[in-house]
Design a protein around this motif. Structure first.
Motif, short mmCIF file in Angstrom:
data_model
loop_
_atom_site.label_atom_id
_atom_site.label_comp_id
_atom_site.label_asym_id
_atom_site.label_seq_id
_atom_site.Cartn_x
_atom_site.Cartn_y
_atom_site.Cartn_z
N LEU A 45 0.85 -1.18 0.00
CA LEU A 45 0.00 0.00 0.00
C LEU A 45 0.89 1.23 0.00
O LEU A 45 1.85 1.31 0.77
CB LEU A 45 -0.89 0.01 1.24
N HIS A 46 0.58 2.18 -0.87
CA HIS A 46 1.30 3.45 -0.92
C HIS A 46 0.30 4.59 -0.78
O HIS A 46 -0.82 4.49 -1.28
CB HIS A 46 2.01 3.60 -2.27
N SER A 47 0.73 5.65 -0.12
CA SER A 47 -0.11 6.84 -0.03
C SER A 47 0.74 8.02 0.38
O SER A 47 1.86 7.86 0.87
CB SER A 47 -1.25 6.64 0.97
N GLU A 48 0.20 9.19 0.17
CA GLU A 48 0.85 10.42 0.60
C GLU A 48 0.07 10.98 1.77
O GLU A 48 -1.11 10.69 1.93
CB GLU A 48 0.89 11.43 -0.55
N GLU A 49 0.75 11.78 2.58
CA GLU A 49 0.10 12.39 3.73
C GLU A 49 0.22 13.90 3.68
O GLU A 49 1.15 14.45 3.10
CB GLU A 49 0.74 11.87 5.02
N THR A 50 -0.74 14.54 4.34
CA THR A 50 -0.69 15.99 4.51
C THR A 50 0.38 16.29 5.56
O THR A 50 0.82 15.39 6.28
CB THR A 50 -2.04 16.54 4.98
N PRO A 51 0.78 17.54 5.69
CA PRO A 51 1.74 17.90 6.75
C PRO A 51 1.25 17.53 8.15
O PRO A 51 2.04 17.32 9.05
CB PRO A 51 1.89 19.42 6.60
N ASP A 52 -0.09 17.41 8.31
CA ASP A 52 -0.65 17.04 9.60
C ASP A 52 -0.69 15.52 9.81
O ASP A 52 -1.13 15.05 10.86
CB ASP A 52 -2.07 17.59 9.75
N GLY A 53 -0.28 14.75 8.80
CA GLY A 53 -0.25 13.30 8.93
C GLY A 53 -1.49 12.59 8.44
O GLY A 53 -1.60 11.37 8.59
#
Length: 83
Positions: A45-53
């Motif tokens: 699984l791959h994903s990106e996160e916001t600066p807040d996680g």
């Protein structure tokens, strides 16, 4: 097997199934192999996160990143045995 990207884990498992059945020796991979166990080892699984996680939903994707030897060794390791 080359790195492949999928929108869902189910699509990744379908790709594994297709590869197993492609040679014609296996007609129903689900009857002969533990596909979930194979996916547990090969699908990431791959994903990106916001600066807040927080996970950015539109960035979520799955991949299979295994060479031919690793792929087939994993498949073989999860062959179901008749009881």
């Amino acid at each position: 097997m080359h790195t492949n990207t999928f929108s869902t884990r189910g699509e990744a498992i379908a790709s594994i199934t297709d590869a197993i059945e492609a040679g014609g020796a296996v007609t129903d991979a689900a009857d002969e192999y533990d596909l979930d166990a194979i996916a547990d080892e090969l699908v990431t699984l791959h994903s990106e996160e916001t600066p807040d996680g927080a996970t950015i939903a539109s960035s979520v994707h799955f991949s299979i990143d295994a060479d031919e030897d690793t792929f087939w060794a994993t498949v073989e390791a999860h062959e179901l045995t008749a009881s």
